[in-house]
Motif scaffolding. Sequence first.
Motif, short mmCIF file in Angstrom:
data_model
loop_
_atom_site.label_atom_id
_atom_site.label_comp_id
_atom_site.label_asym_id
_atom_site.label_seq_id
_atom_site.Cartn_x
_atom_site.Cartn_y
_atom_site.Cartn_z
N THR A 57 0.03 21.51 -51.46
CA THR A 57 0.12 22.73 -50.67
C THR A 57 0.46 23.86 -51.65
N ALA A 58 1.09 23.74 -52.66
CA ALA A 58 1.10 24.88 -53.64
C ALA A 58 -0.12 25.12 -54.38
N ILE A 59 -1.07 24.44 -54.51
CA ILE A 59 -2.21 24.79 -54.71
C ILE A 59 -3.01 25.82 -53.92
N SER A 60 -2.70 25.43 -52.77
CA SER A 60 -3.52 26.50 -51.60
C SER A 60 -2.94 27.82 -51.68
N SER A 61 -1.60 27.68 -51.82
CA SER A 61 -0.85 28.98 -51.92
C SER A 61 -0.92 29.75 -53.33
N HIS A 62 -1.78 29.23 -54.22
CA HIS A 62 -1.98 29.81 -55.53
C HIS A 62 -0.55 29.97 -56.34
N ASP A 63 0.21 29.00 -56.26
CA ASP A 63 1.60 29.21 -56.90
C ASP A 63 1.96 28.06 -58.03
N ALA A 64 1.39 28.26 -59.08
CA ALA A 64 1.31 27.23 -60.20
C ALA A 64 2.92 26.82 -60.51
N ASP A 65 3.79 27.89 -60.51
CA ASP A 65 5.23 27.44 -60.74
C ASP A 65 5.84 26.54 -59.95
N ALA A 66 5.32 26.56 -58.38
CA ALA A 66 5.83 25.53 -57.56
C ALA A 66 5.20 24.29 -57.84
N VAL A 67 3.88 24.37 -58.38
CA VAL A 67 3.36 22.97 -58.62
C VAL A 67 4.07 22.19 -59.83
N TRP A 68 4.51 22.94 -60.83
CA TRP A 68 5.32 22.29 -61.96
C TRP A 68 6.75 22.04 -61.57
N GLN A 69 7.10 22.66 -60.70
CA GLN A 69 8.35 21.91 -59.97
C GLN A 69 8.31 21.12 -58.96
N HIS A 70 7.31 20.71 -58.37
CA HIS A 70 6.99 19.47 -57.61
C HIS A 70 6.86 18.69 -58.39
N PHE A 71 6.00 18.69 -59.59
CA PHE A 71 5.74 17.55 -60.53
C PHE A 71 6.74 17.05 -61.21
N GLY A 72 7.87 18.11 -61.57
CA GLY A 72 9.27 17.60 -62.08
C GLY A 72 9.92 16.55 -61.22
N GLN A 73 9.89 16.79 -59.85
CA GLN A 73 10.60 15.78 -58.95
C GLN A 73 9.85 14.60 -58.96
N LEU A 74 8.44 14.86 -58.85
CA LEU A 74 7.42 13.67 -58.86
C LEU A 74 7.91 12.67 -60.13
N GLY A 75 7.96 13.16 -61.44
CA GLY A 75 8.14 12.50 -62.29
C GLY A 75 9.72 11.74 -62.39
N ASP A 76 10.41 12.34 -61.74
CA ASP A 76 11.74 11.81 -61.47
C ASP A 76 11.85 10.68 -60.54
N PHE A 77 10.96 10.86 -59.45
CA PHE A 77 11.06 9.56 -58.57
C PHE A 77 10.14 8.48 -59.33
N LEU A 78 9.41 8.73 -59.93
CA LEU A 78 8.37 7.66 -60.67
C LEU A 78 9.17 7.02 -61.62
N GLU A 79 10.01 7.77 -62.64
CA GLU A 79 10.98 7.10 -63.48
C GLU A 79 11.95 6.22 -62.88
N ASN A 80 12.37 6.50 -61.73
CA ASN A 80 13.42 5.82 -60.86
C ASN A 80 12.71 4.52 -60.68
N ALA A 81 11.47 4.63 -60.04
CA ALA A 81 10.96 3.13 -59.68
C ALA A 81 10.47 2.26 -60.69
N GLY A 82 10.03 3.20 -61.77
CA GLY A 82 9.38 2.22 -63.02
C GLY A 82 10.51 1.62 -63.79
N THR A 83 11.73 2.12 -64.08
CA THR A 83 12.91 1.55 -64.61
C THR A 83 13.27 0.45 -63.89
N LYS A 84 13.31 0.56 -62.41
CA LYS A 84 13.89 -0.46 -61.67
C LYS A 84 13.00 -1.75 -61.63
N LYS A 85 11.72 -1.28 -61.67
CA LYS A 85 10.70 -2.72 -61.90
C LYS A 85 11.07 -3.22 -63.38
N ASP A 86 10.76 -2.26 -64.17
CA ASP A 86 11.13 -2.82 -65.79
C ASP A 86 12.37 -3.69 -65.75
#
Lengths: 359, 165
Positions: A57-86
């Motif tokens: 949605t942030a791409i459609s709003s042309h809001d690059a800062d929001a993209v980085w912010q959402h990907f920061g959260q995404l990285g956090d969720f992926l790290e949470n799942a990845g370390t549990k699986k490991d």
Amino acid sequence: MNNNEEILASDAVGSRLFIIGGMLLIVAGMIFGDLYAVFILHPNVDQISSAMAAATTAISSHDADAVWQHFGQLGDFLENAGTKKDTHVHIIHVGYLALLLAFLQSRIRLNDRFKVMLARLFLVMAVVLPVSIFLIHYVGLVYSPLETIGWASISADLSGLLLAFVILIQLWGLLGSARRQPETGPFSPALGGIGWMLLKGGAVLVLLGFLFGAWYAGVQMQAHEARELTILGQIVEQAHAANQTAAAQSLLAYGQLQGERAVAIAAHAHMVEFGLLAMMTSLIQPFIFLSLVWRQRLAMMLLIGGALLPVAVYAEIWFGLLAGGVADIAGLLVIIALTGMLAGVLRHTGAQDSLGEAR
Amino acid sequence: MNGSQKLLIGVGLGLVAISMLYGFYYAVFDEHQTLEKIGLSMAGGFANAAAGNLAAAHESLQTYAGTRIEYLREVHGHSHMAALGTLLIILGLFLERAIATEGNRRLIAWVMVIGAVCLPLGAWLDVMIPAPVPKGMSIIGTFCLVLGMASMIFSLLFASPDKDD
């Protein structure tokens, strides 16, 4: 001690430590895996999907800062799942190694006290490694002297290194024994019908796991990798053109693809791992101090759970949470079987100790 | 220990140790950087699209896809080597009870060892050398492992328990 028939007779060479410690680790890893599947995996997938949708949605709003912010959260969720699986994978695998090392101790040419010390070191590090991996997500880079690696990662890395050194010392002791000692009878304990059933069932599961893995790698893996790039390209183009409906459909396809990949890999890994487990538990059958009926029940539970879980995991593509529930129950069957076997091993060691005291 | 057992258990322990040492090296020197590159390139793809630069967005996504494949191959090499090393040790413990003659044991042991070495090596080389060498190694590895396990199961069908339960 040269005969594995007497492997649990005393703890002079650390075999008892390895068997009981190994089984405890495997049971702990499986309970952790079931809890992860039930309570963490699905909410985590939802969080990841939401973050991806928000970034789109942030791409459609042309809001690059929001993209980085959402990907920061995404990285956090992926790290949470990845370390549990490991964590789950590493606890179980060090448990497997401990169980196998128990049966090699009688042929390893090292000082008995040194062997016990190595067994203790291995088991302590076998606990430190998964606990450290689990903590990586929570500790982060707090007070870390390094830019990218936190204290939990440092602890995990060092414990892994120490485990590798213990394995290398065991290999060195085994090669020394092989050079100097003549053959001293069969390596594995004599097996009865239950042991053979587990051995055959386990070998069949491993073979099926290999065949499934070969099919996935040969037919689907590269197609999945190519499809991922295509879908991601579509998402950014559709979102850039503010075509929200098409972008939402592509996001759905992306989630579906990730699900297909995850269940295929999990089915393959679980088939092989449960096959290895069944083969290994055949080794401990002579040391399970339970009635024949209960030993048969536990072995059947392990084989049924081990065969059902990978099938149910793969069926999640079509049946979703229903198949996921069946997989969780199958995992529970394996946990109960292993816990029962562990109880039988503990009873056996108790009986051996009483016998020793009576003498 | 007979020759086939020495081979299976020795190579099995060796593979487990190499896998652990590789895991240590990878975690310290490569994994964090690779994961960061994966995250930054994917986020960069989306951020470039938000900034209206679609060409740069596709370039970033290409980098993401390539780095993710590299990461998966490296992790698969590590996990397959550890699991196959474990399997070799298990087979080493059982081989003398499952297969009667040392000649057959040695043959199956060699087939399994070749498979257990070639498969993870193929996964690792896939990110360093262009196909077909790594793919060929993975195929040979898989074929040997399937053949070796199928032979083991065939032998087990004719073996009988050593004692009563």
